[in-house]
Design an enzyme around this catalytic site. Structure first.
Site, mmCIF file in Angstrom:
data_model
loop_
_atom_site.group_PDB
_atom_site.id
_atom_site.type_symbol
_atom_site.label_atom_id
_atom_site.label_comp_id
_atom_site.label_asym_id
_atom_site.label_seq_id
_atom_site.Cartn_x
_atom_site.Cartn_y
_atom_site.Cartn_z
ATOM 1 N N LYS A 117 0.819 -1.215 0.000
ATOM 2 C CA LYS A 117 0.000 0.000 0.000
ATOM 3 C C LYS A 117 0.848 1.257 0.000
ATOM 4 C CE LYS A 117 -4.212 -2.076 1.721
ATOM 5 N NZ LYS A 117 -3.714 -3.473 1.871
HETATM 6 C C1 LIG Z 1 -4.342 -4.562 1.195
HETATM 7 C C2 LIG Z 1 -3.533 -5.800 1.018
HETATM 8 C C3 LIG Z 1 -3.869 -6.789 0.056
HETATM 9 C C4 LIG Z 1 -5.117 -6.701 -0.785
HETATM 10 O O1 LIG Z 1 -5.055 -5.682 -1.743
HETATM 11 P P1 LIG Z 1 -6.410 -5.161 -2.441
HETATM 12 O O2 LIG Z 1 -5.980 -4.032 -3.298
HETATM 13 O O3 LIG Z 1 -7.312 -4.735 -1.312
HETATM 14 O O4 LIG Z 1 -6.969 -6.297 -3.206
HETATM 15 C C5 LIG Z 1 -3.028 -7.876 -0.079
HETATM 16 N N1 LIG Z 1 -1.931 -8.024 0.695
HETATM 17 C C6 LIG Z 1 -1.571 -7.114 1.623
HETATM 18 C C7 LIG Z 1 -0.358 -7.341 2.444
HETATM 19 C C8 LIG Z 1 -2.355 -5.962 1.814
HETATM 20 O O5 LIG Z 1 -1.999 -5.063 2.747
#
Ligand SMILES: *Cc1c(COP(=O)(O)O)cnc(C)c1O
Length: 470
Positions: A117
């Site tokens: 993120k």
């Molecule tokens: C948020 C997250 C995901 C999922 O991503 P999306 O965009 O919500 O599908 C997968 N792995 C980790 C470690 C995350 O923090």
């Protein structure tokens, strides 16, 4: 007389009843007023030849520029992106690591909070700051976290002149590492609140703050959530970078994407629509498998959320799936609205056969339970020495579901550093994962947070006092 042509920097709502906005307005709005999500009016075309030899920041600016061309030029965008990733702990920003003949990990965890993120949020915080400064505005970003996403938002907003960031977490219900990643950030515009209650209480308090029109306007409350178009846009470049490194446009590449809210894998869809040769997008889920089920059966039905070893994917309704629906129904906003109404009233809907077939032409689904994640972490470690986290393990477990022709590279998005999920990793490989510098001195750094009761008035008063300026 000039006629407005459809272009990638004009944003329409997936529900079809909101005014068309430019990039900065869509950025600051987040959600459209009709409840829909913003989508570009048209897909731009990638110029792969023009990307040769560019480093990651330059490549990312080229890929993102068409989506923001009305607001920011490519040179300024590149400088902003370069600054966003300057603190990452790998020169390549998103390095590729080979783990099998045709399988690679795309490491997306080299940012400040060790999860993917950061790639989008570090850019988003700067884009927000820039757009607000140009308008002479200041906002208060408010969010609730169960522990995992708060730190990425704080890292994105810290020290930005045009915003305060207030994050509510449930007192004593996050892990020590999760809490410390938020509370050891020493910044005057960062305000951590530990609520005497649960995560649901925190979420209800945030909703309550937004529902109070006077407070909302006075504070100019804003959210940086996963529905913001700019987050998707900032995730497209790493698909392009990985594909370029593995031979695109000369050959097609498949991706296996650990998925919760469908944001990250939708960025892969955008890359494909822009012309990147994508052989397959595998939607890798844990036991919260609504997306794997819809791809298998066409039925999109919400279930109850079950906690797993991959908590960032413990989601039943994947908000960004609405963006794909919009595409699958020929961008008919009224149709999307009707399906979303059905989801609300009946708990689900069925995709029409043509829409399902179109989705399946690019997407496949796969589900891994905790036992499969654990076995995959152990297997990858035994075969390659690589330590992977449980989310990434869902992706590796899903590689075969790509069903790609032999010789097609499959890239697994490694979405979190294994040290973030040390207990699950230790359980799988029999030893603790290596601790990166970002976590090494976490326990020694001073914490700053305020404990408040589960009371809307108390939270509002605290925010007013903290954001009051002379
Ligand atoms: C948020 C997250 C995901 C999922 O991503 P999306 O965009 O919500 O599908 C997968 N792995 C980790 C470690 C995350 O923090």
């Amino acid at each position: 007389m000039s006629v407005a042509r459809s272009n990638a920097a004009r944003y329409v709502s997936t529900r079809g009843r909101a005014p068309v906005l430019g990039f900065d307005d869509a950025l600051l709005a987040g959600l459209a007023p009709d409840g829909g999500l913003y989508m570009p009016e048209a897909w731009p075309t990638l110029d792969m030849a023009g990307l040769a030899g560019l480093d990651y920041a330059a490549l990312a600016a080229r890929v993102m520029a068409p989506f923001a061309q009305d607001a920011i030029d490519q040179r300024e965008l590149e400088a902003l992106i370069r600054d966003a990733y300057a603190g990452f702990d790998h020169q390549a920003v998103v390095p590729l690591v080979q783990i099998d003949t045709d399988t690679w990990l795309l490491e997306l965890f080299h940012g400040p909070t060790l999860a993917f993120k950061d790639l989008a949020l570090q850019v988003l915080g700067r884009l927000f700051d820039r757009a607000l400064a140009a308008r002479g505005e200041r906002v208060t970003i408010v969010g609730a976290t169960s522990g995992d996403t708060g730190s990425a938002a704080i890292a994105a907003c810290r020290d930005r002149a045009s915003m305060d960031v207030v994050i509510l977490h449930p007192k004593g219900r996050t892990s020590d590492v999760q809490r410390r990643q938020m509370t050891t950030v020493d910044s005057a515009n960062v305000h951590n609140i530990a609520i005497e209650g649960t995560f649901d209480d925190c979420q209800a308090l945030v909703k309550g703050l937004f529902a109070d029109a006077r407070f909302r306007d006075e504070q100019r409350l804003a959210a940086i959530n996963s529905l913001n178009w700019a987050r998707i846009a900032a995730q497209v470049p790493y698909y392009v970078a990985a594909a370029r490194a593995l031979g695109a446009p000369g050959r097609a590449i498949a991706f296996a994407v650990p998925t919760g809210n469908f944001g990250d894998v939708f960025a892969g869809y955008v890359a494909a629509r822009m012309g990147l040769p994508v052989a397959r997008l595998v939607v890798a889920t844990n036991t919260n498998d609504i997306l794997a089920r819809v791809l298998a059966t066409g039925a999109y039905r919400r279930g109850t959320v079950v906690p797993t070893l991959a908590p960032s994917m413990d989601i039943q309704v994947a908000s960004n799936f609405e963006r794909l629906l919009f595409e699958l129904v020929g961008r008919a906003g009224a149709r999307v609205q009707a399906l979303m109404d059905q989801l609300g009233s009946a708990g689900g809907f069925d995709l029409e056969p043509a829409a399902l077939a179109e989705a399946r032409a690019l997407f496949a689904g796969h589900r891994a339970d905790d036992a499969a994640m654990t076995a995959t972490m152990a297997d990858v470690h035994r075969r390659t020495g690589q330590v992977i986290d449980p989310h990434t393990a869902c992706g590796v477990a899903a590689v075969a579901a790509a069903a790609a022709p032999p010789g097609t590279p499959v890239v697994v998005l490694a979405t979190a550093h294994p040290a973030k999920f040390a207990a699950a990793v230790t359980g799988a490989i029999g030893q603790p994962p290596p601790v990166p510098p970002a976590l090494a001195d976490l326990a020694a750094r001073p914490e700053r947070y305020t404990v408040l009761p589960n009371d809307l008035g108390a939270v509002a008063a605290f925010i007013r006092a903290r954001t009051a300026r002379a």
